[in-house]
Scaffold this motif. Structure first.
Motif, PDB file in Angstrom:
ATOM      1  N   ALA A 179       0.836  -1.203   0.000  1.00  0.00           N
ATOM      2  CA  ALA A 179       0.000   0.000   0.000  1.00  0.00           C
ATOM      3  C   ALA A 179       0.870   1.252   0.000  1.00  0.00           C
ATOM      4  CB  ALA A 179      -0.932   0.000   1.206  1.00  0.00           C
ATOM      5  N   SER A 180       1.919   1.244   0.783  1.00  0.00           N
ATOM      6  CA  SER A 180       2.812   2.393   0.856  1.00  0.00           C
ATOM      7  C   SER A 180       3.470   2.661  -0.498  1.00  0.00           C
ATOM      8  CB  SER A 180       3.871   2.160   1.927  1.00  0.00           C
ATOM      9  OG  SER A 180       4.778   3.228   1.967  1.00  0.00           O
ATOM     10  N   ARG A 181       3.958   1.614  -1.144  1.00  0.00           N
ATOM     11  CA  ARG A 181       4.587   1.776  -2.453  1.00  0.00           C
ATOM     12  C   ARG A 181       3.588   2.254  -3.499  1.00  0.00           C
ATOM     13  NH1 ARG A 181       6.711  -3.555  -1.743  1.00  0.00           N
ATOM     14  NH2 ARG A 181       8.497  -3.391  -0.389  1.00  0.00           N
ATOM     15  N   ALA A 182       2.383   1.709  -3.444  1.00  0.00           N
ATOM     16  CA  ALA A 182       1.352   2.101  -4.410  1.00  0.00           C
ATOM     17  C   ALA A 182       0.972   3.567  -4.244  1.00  0.00           C
ATOM     18  CB  ALA A 182       0.118   1.217  -4.252  1.00  0.00           C
ATOM     19  N   LEU A 183       0.789   3.993  -3.014  1.00  0.00           N
ATOM     20  CA  LEU A 183       0.444   5.394  -2.765  1.00  0.00           C
ATOM     21  C   LEU A 183       1.580   6.321  -3.205  1.00  0.00           C
ATOM     22  CD1 LEU A 183      -1.319   5.053   0.693  1.00  0.00           C
ATOM     23  CD2 LEU A 183      -2.384   5.581  -1.519  1.00  0.00           C
ATOM     24  N   GLY A 184       2.810   5.900  -2.975  1.00  0.00           N
ATOM     25  CA  GLY A 184       3.959   6.686  -3.428  1.00  0.00           C
ATOM     26  C   GLY A 184       3.996   6.805  -4.942  1.00  0.00           C
ATOM     27  N   ALA A 185       3.701   5.705  -5.635  1.00  0.00           N
ATOM     28  CA  ALA A 185       3.691   5.728  -7.103  1.00  0.00           C
ATOM     29  C   ALA A 185       2.585   6.647  -7.616  1.00  0.00           C
ATOM     30  CB  ALA A 185       3.501   4.310  -7.644  1.00  0.00           C
ATOM     31  N   LEU A 186       1.406   6.556  -7.022  1.00  0.00           N
ATOM     32  CA  LEU A 186       0.298   7.418  -7.439  1.00  0.00           C
ATOM     33  C   LEU A 186       0.603   8.882  -7.149  1.00  0.00           C
ATOM     34  CD1 LEU A 186      -2.797   5.317  -6.363  1.00  0.00           C
ATOM     35  CD2 LEU A 186      -1.980   5.748  -8.682  1.00  0.00           C
ATOM     36  N   ARG A 187       1.243   9.138  -6.015  1.00  0.00           N
ATOM     37  CA  ARG A 187       1.618  10.510  -5.656  1.00  0.00           C
ATOM     38  C   ARG A 187       2.556  11.086  -6.715  1.00  0.00           C
ATOM     39  NH1 ARG A 187       3.486   9.288  -0.937  1.00  0.00           N
ATOM     40  NH2 ARG A 187       1.443   9.315   0.020  1.00  0.00           N
ATOM     41  N   LEU A 188       3.525  10.300  -7.140  1.00  0.00           N
ATOM     42  CA  LEU A 188       4.466  10.748  -8.179  1.00  0.00           C
ATOM     43  C   LEU A 188       3.736  11.025  -9.485  1.00  0.00           C
ATOM     44  CD1 LEU A 188       7.589   8.476  -7.724  1.00  0.00           C
ATOM     45  CD2 LEU A 188       7.453  10.936  -7.388  1.00  0.00           C
ATOM     46  N   ILE A 189       2.838  10.143  -9.856  1.00  0.00           N
ATOM     47  CA  ILE A 189       2.095  10.313 -11.108  1.00  0.00           C
ATOM     48  C   ILE A 189       1.317  11.609 -11.091  1.00  0.00           C
ATOM     49  CG2 ILE A 189       0.165   9.416 -12.470  1.00  0.00           C
ATOM     50  CD1 ILE A 189       1.101   6.589 -11.508  1.00  0.00           C
ATOM     51  N   TYR A 190       0.595  11.857 -10.006  1.00  0.00           N
ATOM     52  CA  TYR A 190      -0.281  13.008  -9.976  1.00  0.00           C
ATOM     53  C   TYR A 190       0.450  14.317  -9.691  1.00  0.00           C
ATOM     54  CZ  TYR A 190      -4.023   9.887 -10.902  1.00  0.00           C
ATOM     55  OH  TYR A 190      -4.812   8.965 -11.521  1.00  0.00           O
ATOM     56  N   THR A 191       1.589  14.281  -9.023  1.00  0.00           N
ATOM     57  CA  THR A 191       2.337  15.526  -8.852  1.00  0.00           C
ATOM     58  C   THR A 191       3.048  15.892 -10.151  1.00  0.00           C
ATOM     59  OG1 THR A 191       4.224  14.337  -7.887  1.00  0.00           O
ATOM     60  CG2 THR A 191       2.633  15.334  -6.359  1.00  0.00           C
ATOM     61  N   GLU A 192       3.456  14.901 -10.940  1.00  0.00           N
ATOM     62  CA  GLU A 192       4.064  15.180 -12.249  1.00  0.00           C
ATOM     63  C   GLU A 192       3.025  15.754 -13.200  1.00  0.00           C
ATOM     64  OE1 GLU A 192       5.962  11.646 -13.685  1.00  0.00           O
ATOM     65  OE2 GLU A 192       7.534  11.739 -12.179  1.00  0.00           O
ATOM     66  N   ASP A 193       1.787  15.267 -13.118  1.00  0.00           N
ATOM     67  CA  ASP A 193       0.721  15.768 -13.983  1.00  0.00           C
ATOM     68  C   ASP A 193       0.404  17.235 -13.693  1.00  0.00           C
ATOM     69  OD1 ASP A 193       0.496  13.382 -15.276  1.00  0.00           O
ATOM     70  OD2 ASP A 193      -1.322  12.737 -14.229  1.00  0.00           O
ATOM     71  N   GLU A 194       0.623  17.667 -12.472  1.00  0.00           N
ATOM     72  CA  GLU A 194       0.300  19.050 -12.087  1.00  0.00           C
ATOM     73  C   GLU A 194       1.358  20.035 -12.569  1.00  0.00           C
ATOM     74  OE1 GLU A 194      -0.310  19.031  -7.887  1.00  0.00           O
ATOM     75  OE2 GLU A 194      -2.180  17.920  -8.027  1.00  0.00           O
ATOM     76  N   LYS A 195       2.522  19.541 -12.930  1.00  0.00           N
ATOM     77  CA  LYS A 195       3.612  20.429 -13.356  1.00  0.00           C
ATOM     78  C   LYS A 195       3.410  20.923 -14.763  1.00  0.00           C
ATOM     79  CE  LYS A 195       7.019  18.507 -10.265  1.00  0.00           C
ATOM     80  NZ  LYS A 195       8.263  17.820 -10.138  1.00  0.00           N
TER      81      LYS A 195
END
Length: 66
Positions: free
Chosen positions: A50-66
């Motif tokens: 769960a921790s790894r998955a949330l980290g991966a999703l966080r990276l995806i969505y913070t990159e999309d905001e840039k």
């Protein structure tokens, strides 16, 4: 909540087991022990997955905001 389900389902950057853990935890409201039983893994593996998955999703969505 439909957006969250769609985002999780369509994210190819998150492995199938990671998607399963997040879906069971957040959409089915299962405990780590219950998820472990369903997926035949340890509760510790549930937490780390769960921790790894949330980290991966966080990276995806913070990159999309840039």
């Amino acid at each position: 909540m439909g957006d969250a389900r769609g985002a999780l389902a369509s994210s190819s950057s998150v492995a199938p087991r990671q998607r399963a853990v997040l879906a069971l935890r957040y959409f089915e409201s299962l405990t780590d022990s219950e998820i472990a039983d369903v997926l035949a893994i340890s509760a510790g593996a549930v937490r780390s997955t769960a921790s790894r998955a949330l980290g991966a999703l966080r990276l995806i969505y913070t990159e999309d905001e840039k």
